[in-house]
Design a protein around this motif. Structure first.
Motif, PDB file in Angstrom:
ATOM      1  N   LEU A 155       0.827  -1.205   0.000  1.00 43.13           N
ATOM      2  CA  LEU A 155       0.000   0.000   0.000  1.00 43.13           C
ATOM      3  C   LEU A 155       0.867   1.264   0.000  1.00 43.13           C
ATOM      4  O   LEU A 155       0.716   2.124  -0.876  1.00 43.13           O
ATOM      5  N   VAL A 156       1.780   1.384   0.972  1.00 46.36           N
ATOM      6  CA  VAL A 156       2.621   2.577   1.040  1.00 46.36           C
ATOM      7  C   VAL A 156       3.570   2.629  -0.152  1.00 46.36           C
ATOM      8  O   VAL A 156       3.685   3.654  -0.836  1.00 46.36           O
ATOM      9  N   GLY A 157       4.257   1.507  -0.412  1.00 41.18           N
ATOM     10  CA  GLY A 157       5.149   1.466  -1.567  1.00 41.18           C
ATOM     11  C   GLY A 157       4.412   1.701  -2.872  1.00 41.18           C
ATOM     12  O   GLY A 157       4.863   2.451  -3.735  1.00 41.18           O
ATOM     13  N   GLU A 180       3.620   6.662   8.718  1.00 43.05           N
ATOM     14  CA  GLU A 180       4.509   6.298   7.614  1.00 43.05           C
ATOM     15  C   GLU A 180       3.826   6.498   6.268  1.00 43.05           C
ATOM     16  O   GLU A 180       4.456   6.927   5.298  1.00 43.05           O
ATOM     17  N   HIS A 181       2.541   6.169   6.200  1.00 47.91           N
ATOM     18  CA  HIS A 181       1.804   6.312   4.940  1.00 47.91           C
ATOM     19  C   HIS A 181       1.880   7.754   4.444  1.00 47.91           C
ATOM     20  O   HIS A 181       2.251   8.022   3.305  1.00 47.91           O
ATOM     21  N   ALA A 182       1.535   8.686   5.329  1.00 40.70           N
ATOM     22  CA  ALA A 182       1.518  10.099   4.947  1.00 40.70           C
ATOM     23  C   ALA A 182       2.910  10.594   4.581  1.00 40.70           C
ATOM     24  O   ALA A 182       3.102  11.280   3.572  1.00 40.70           O
ATOM     25  N   SER A 183       3.898  10.232   5.385  1.00 42.15           N
ATOM     26  CA  SER A 183       5.264  10.713   5.150  1.00 42.15           C
ATOM     27  C   SER A 183       5.826  10.209   3.824  1.00 42.15           C
ATOM     28  O   SER A 183       6.434  10.963   3.064  1.00 42.15           O
ATOM     29  N   ALA A 184       5.633   8.925   3.544  1.00 43.86           N
ATOM     30  CA  ALA A 184       6.163   8.352   2.313  1.00 43.86           C
ATOM     31  C   ALA A 184       5.532   9.004   1.084  1.00 43.86           C
ATOM     32  O   ALA A 184       6.220   9.273   0.090  1.00 43.86           O
ATOM     33  N   LEU A 185       4.238   9.270   1.133  1.00 43.21           N
ATOM     34  CA  LEU A 185       3.565   9.886  -0.002  1.00 43.21           C
ATOM     35  C   LEU A 185       4.064  11.316  -0.220  1.00 43.21           C
ATOM     36  O   LEU A 185       4.276  11.736  -1.368  1.00 43.21           O
ATOM     37  N   ILE A 186       4.260  12.046   0.866  1.00 40.23           N
ATOM     38  CA  ILE A 186       4.785  13.410   0.751  1.00 40.23           C
ATOM     39  C   ILE A 186       6.159  13.398   0.096  1.00 40.23           C
ATOM     40  O   ILE A 186       6.458  14.190  -0.802  1.00 40.23           O
ATOM     41  N   VAL A 213      14.001   8.669   0.579  1.00 38.09           N
ATOM     42  CA  VAL A 213      13.294   8.740   1.858  1.00 38.09           C
ATOM     43  C   VAL A 213      12.035   7.880   1.802  1.00 38.09           C
ATOM     44  O   VAL A 213      11.737   7.132   2.739  1.00 38.09           O
ATOM     45  N   ALA A 214      11.274   7.978   0.699  1.00 33.21           N
ATOM     46  CA  ALA A 214      10.024   7.219   0.579  1.00 33.21           C
ATOM     47  C   ALA A 214      10.271   5.721   0.664  1.00 33.21           C
ATOM     48  O   ALA A 214       9.564   4.995   1.373  1.00 33.21           O
ATOM     49  N   VAL A 215      11.300   5.251  -0.056  1.00 35.04           N
ATOM     50  CA  VAL A 215      11.610   3.823  -0.043  1.00 35.04           C
ATOM     51  C   VAL A 215      12.148   3.404   1.323  1.00 35.04           C
ATOM     52  O   VAL A 215      11.823   2.313   1.824  1.00 35.04           O
TER      53      VAL A 215
END
Length: 351
Positions: free
Chosen positions: A102-104, A255-261, A270-272
């Protein structure tokens, strides 16, 4: 948007306090607590971005994963106290699936729409791939296989032994990445486009905000845990679905919000690091710690997952490894990961 999230926090947290005092209905508390946790995650995301600019993608991603997984750990400890071992194991499964797929997937998809081709550190990707295989394939499947011929006491002893080994290896991996081999496998292409960027908050302020947000989320999460059984009965959700999907999404909202930003700003390192690093932390640190913590609870938790949980995690790991090992991503690869997550979500809902 930041003002909206701030307003939600200012309203949601006091409502959570009032609801816990006056024993509001479980459904109302479930909605209030879930929205509050997601809103709080926006502050954690902004703090992470500031830390990533000041300290680099590895430190920023690691701090975000650590504070974000602290929420997951706190929720799981409260669930263990309530004897909801099935929910805890399911939430660990959901965290692995949620972070990898989902996040990735959302990071690659949304970032890929804005930037046709995004790159990240291929050496970090391959290093994390090996640890992912160890964490899920070796450390999770072996207890399942051996537990078939063991009694309950022996299974707990095996789980504790594996947990200690996993925690030790995880800490050694951090020492490898952040101390002995820091900068050895840096990007071949310098990321000059971000060198002039100024952080929104200073390093001390960002860490303080992360800490405060985590503490507030811990309080809200405790109230959220108490709603699971009633809400599940009202909506027809199984314990497995609540753990794999609901707890995992809410518990890892930060983590979801941060990775998308990060992905939308083309900061894929950073996202990965958030998506993969958080998965590793869940599998190699949070899960083993929960096994050890359960020794002091009325009921001990073995590191033994159901067959459906194991198959889902193994599938997610191999799919993610095949996609990240080239050090590049695009929107279609992200869509592939999201499709896998949706398929598994439907499966767990129908179980």
């Amino acid at each position: 948007m930041n003002r909206i999230f701030g307003l939600i926090v200012l309203i949601g947290v006091p409502l959570t306090v009032m609801g816990s005092i006056f024993h509001w209905p479980s459904m109302a508390m479930f909605i209030i607590c879930s929205i509050s946790v997601i809103a709080l995650s926006s502050f954690m995301g902004r703090a992470t971005e500031s830390l990533a600019i000041v300290s680099g993608p590895r430190i920023g991603g690691l701090l975000n994963a650590t504070f974000g997984n602290a929420v997951e750990l706190i929720i799981s400890v409260f669930a263990l106290q309530a004897g909801l071992i099935g929910v805890v194991l399911a939430s660990l499964t959901g965290s692995v699936l949620g972070n990898l797929l989902l996040v990735g997937g959302l990071s690659f998809f949304l970032g890929g729409i804005k930037f046709k081709r995004q790159k990240f550190n291929v050496h970090d990707a391959t290093h994390n791939s090996g640890l992912l295989i160890f964490a899920v394939i070796v450390a999770f499947i072996i207890p399942e296989v051996f537990a078939m011929t063991m009694n309950e006491r022996e299974t707990i002893q095996l789980s504790v032994s594996i947990s200690i080994i996993m925690i030790s290896l995880y800490l050694a991996g951090l020492f490898f990445k952040l101390v002995t081999h820091r900068g050895v496998y840096a990007h071949a292409e310098p990321e000059v486009e971000h060198s002039h960027e100024e952080p929104e908050w200073s390093k001390p302020k960002a860490i303080l905000i992360l800490l405060i947000a985590t503490l507030i989320v811990a309080y809200v999460s405790e109230n959220l845990v108490h709603t699971f059984e009633d809400v599940g009965e009202q909506l027809g959700w199984s314990e497995l679905f609540i753990g794999v999907i609901i707890v995992a999404i809410v518990g890892n909202a930060a983590e979801h919000a941060s990775a998308l930003i990060m992905a939308m700003k083309n900061k894929m390192d950073v996202a990965v690091e958030i998506a993969i690093g958080s998965t590793l932390q869940i599998a190699m640190f949070v899960a083993p710690v929960l096994v050890l913590v359960s020794l002091f609870m009325p009921v001990q938790m073995p590191l033994v997952f159901t067959l459906s949980e194991l198959v889902a995690m193994v599938t997610a790991v191999f799919l993610a490894i095949n996609i990240i090992n080239d050090g590049e991503s695009n929107w279609f690869e992200g869509l592939t990961l999201l499709a896998a997550y949706l398929i598994m979500g439907v499966g767990f809902y129908l179980l």
